[in-house]
Scaffold this motif. Sequence first.
Motif, PDB file in Angstrom:
ATOM      1  N   ILE A 176       0.802  -1.226   0.000  1.00 57.17           N
ATOM      2  CA  ILE A 176       0.000   0.000   0.000  1.00 57.17           C
ATOM      3  C   ILE A 176       0.834   1.274   0.000  1.00 57.17           C
ATOM      4  CG2 ILE A 176      -1.921  -1.154   1.150  1.00 57.17           C
ATOM      5  CD1 ILE A 176      -1.103   0.080   3.769  1.00 57.17           C
ATOM      6  N   GLY A 177       2.105   1.167   0.426  1.00 59.08           N
ATOM      7  CA  GLY A 177       2.928   2.360   0.565  1.00 59.08           C
ATOM      8  C   GLY A 177       3.256   3.076  -0.729  1.00 59.08           C
ATOM      9  N   PRO A 178       3.704   2.359  -1.782  1.00 58.39           N
ATOM     10  CA  PRO A 178       4.108   3.065  -3.004  1.00 58.39           C
ATOM     11  C   PRO A 178       2.998   3.909  -3.620  1.00 58.39           C
ATOM     12  CG  PRO A 178       5.021   0.851  -2.992  1.00 58.39           C
ATOM     13  CD  PRO A 178       4.083   0.928  -1.819  1.00 58.39           C
ATOM     14  N   GLU A 179       1.782   3.383  -3.677  1.00 59.10           N
ATOM     15  CA  GLU A 179       0.689   4.151  -4.269  1.00 59.10           C
ATOM     16  C   GLU A 179       0.339   5.357  -3.408  1.00 59.10           C
ATOM     17  OE1 GLU A 179      -3.126   5.720  -5.154  1.00 59.10           O
ATOM     18  OE2 GLU A 179      -2.729   4.585  -3.313  1.00 59.10           O
ATOM     19  N   LEU A 180       0.347   5.162  -2.080  1.00 57.69           N
ATOM     20  CA  LEU A 180       0.077   6.282  -1.182  1.00 57.69           C
ATOM     21  C   LEU A 180       1.140   7.363  -1.352  1.00 57.69           C
ATOM     22  CD1 LEU A 180      -1.392   7.608   1.256  1.00 57.69           C
ATOM     23  CD2 LEU A 180       0.195   6.335   2.733  1.00 57.69           C
ATOM     24  N   TYR A 181       2.401   6.956  -1.394  1.00 59.88           N
ATOM     25  CA  TYR A 181       3.460   7.961  -1.500  1.00 59.88           C
ATOM     26  C   TYR A 181       3.396   8.705  -2.825  1.00 59.88           C
ATOM     27  CZ  TYR A 181       7.852  10.394  -1.510  1.00 59.88           C
ATOM     28  OH  TYR A 181       8.803  11.390  -1.575  1.00 59.88           O
ATOM     29  N   GLU A 182       2.984   8.031  -3.901  1.00 64.28           N
ATOM     30  CA  GLU A 182       2.835   8.726  -5.174  1.00 64.28           C
ATOM     31  C   GLU A 182       1.852   9.881  -5.043  1.00 64.28           C
ATOM     32  OE1 GLU A 182       4.247   8.512  -8.507  1.00 64.28           O
ATOM     33  OE2 GLU A 182       5.700   7.842  -7.010  1.00 64.28           O
TER      34      GLU A 182
END
Length: 420
Positions: A176-182
């Motif tokens: 879930i982190g990469p999409e949130l950080y984008e």
Amino acid sequence: MTRPEPHIDVRPVTEADIPDWIRALNTGFLRTPSVADTEIADRASYILPSRTLGAFDAGRCVATFRSFPQELTTVGGETVPADAISNVTVTPTHRRRGLLTRMMAHDLAAAKDRGDVVATLIAAEYPIYGRYGFGPATWTTQWTIDVPRTGLDPRWSGPEDGGRIDIVDGADVRKIGPELYERVRRAQPGAVDRDERWWLVNTGVLHLDRSPWTEPFFAVYRSAGGEVEGLVAYTADDHWSEGKKQPLNTASVKWLITTTPDAERALWRYLCSIDWITTVKSGWRAPDDLLPFFLPDPRAAGATSSADWLWVRILDVVRALQARTYDGQGALVLEVVDGAGLAGGRYRLEAAADGASCTPTTATAELVLDIADLARLWLGDESAVRLAALGLVREERAGAARVADALLRTSRRPWCPDIF
């Protein structure tokens, strides 16, 4: 005094050079100079040899320099290609011989040829990089929260907005982190992209023997509609009062990212509600972070440090100024001085809410400034009026610095959440 020594060979490294390059890197950063096989394998897996420079004296590496591709978010959310610089060292026996100057000139010229709009770095020491055209474009602050003093209700059991907070593990974070950080970085001027390796390193999948891994706690905030809007990674110590009568533990935030103020408020509230935690250390945050004012008593969050963070070197003035947005409307002729000859010249900036143009011009300059000071202004953090008071920019037309501020300054300060 600099003693140029052309017999020292500055060049990109080969695969065979990597162990010696790492030894020089460790020496420069005052780490044990020994080189483990695991470190060699790790470095070889991600460095770009053509962008990894070494200075070699009689075959021995005595200075290091590395760059890699990066995306940097500008004001308004557009990203520009950046030349990210890291791992810069000069061995103590070879200082003041012009080695950094030679490596920097090589790298910046290559970046200019590639079409990078800016170069970026995190400066270990303030005085070094201004002479190469870099200026501090973002700052960062750390807070320490005295939890008992905050005035927060100790009976708090979860967000009042219908959202929820859950403990997750590293595997969940990698999902879930990469999409949130984008979403986070597209809305945050000064933020840079994170590749897959960042998530592997920061969830413990990849780590070096010289940097022992301590598994942090991970907590996710989901809105009432179930959307992931925040993540935090933190550790906790084991500290008690004398005689072990009372737990006095500290939660230390490694990183916290959110897309909404509600998520940010909820995660800080969660950290301050954990049993036994009496102190929360925020980690590096934006200099105008909302954190203190989430607390009933903002003075419970004391600023413990403030420092320059992301340094920027503009390589293409036209593209840099056209890439960002402007809240105000107006025009300004800038005389940009660049001692390295990479991006200097006279430019007319015409800005409006619906876009901007920047073109070379022969018109009379209204504001004269160094390329490093343009970098300080570019992301909206610095004031041209303040730089003029310091003698760093010069008005050729009265009031030009105020016009620059009206065009360039932003309502919220830029921030880079990462170190590289």
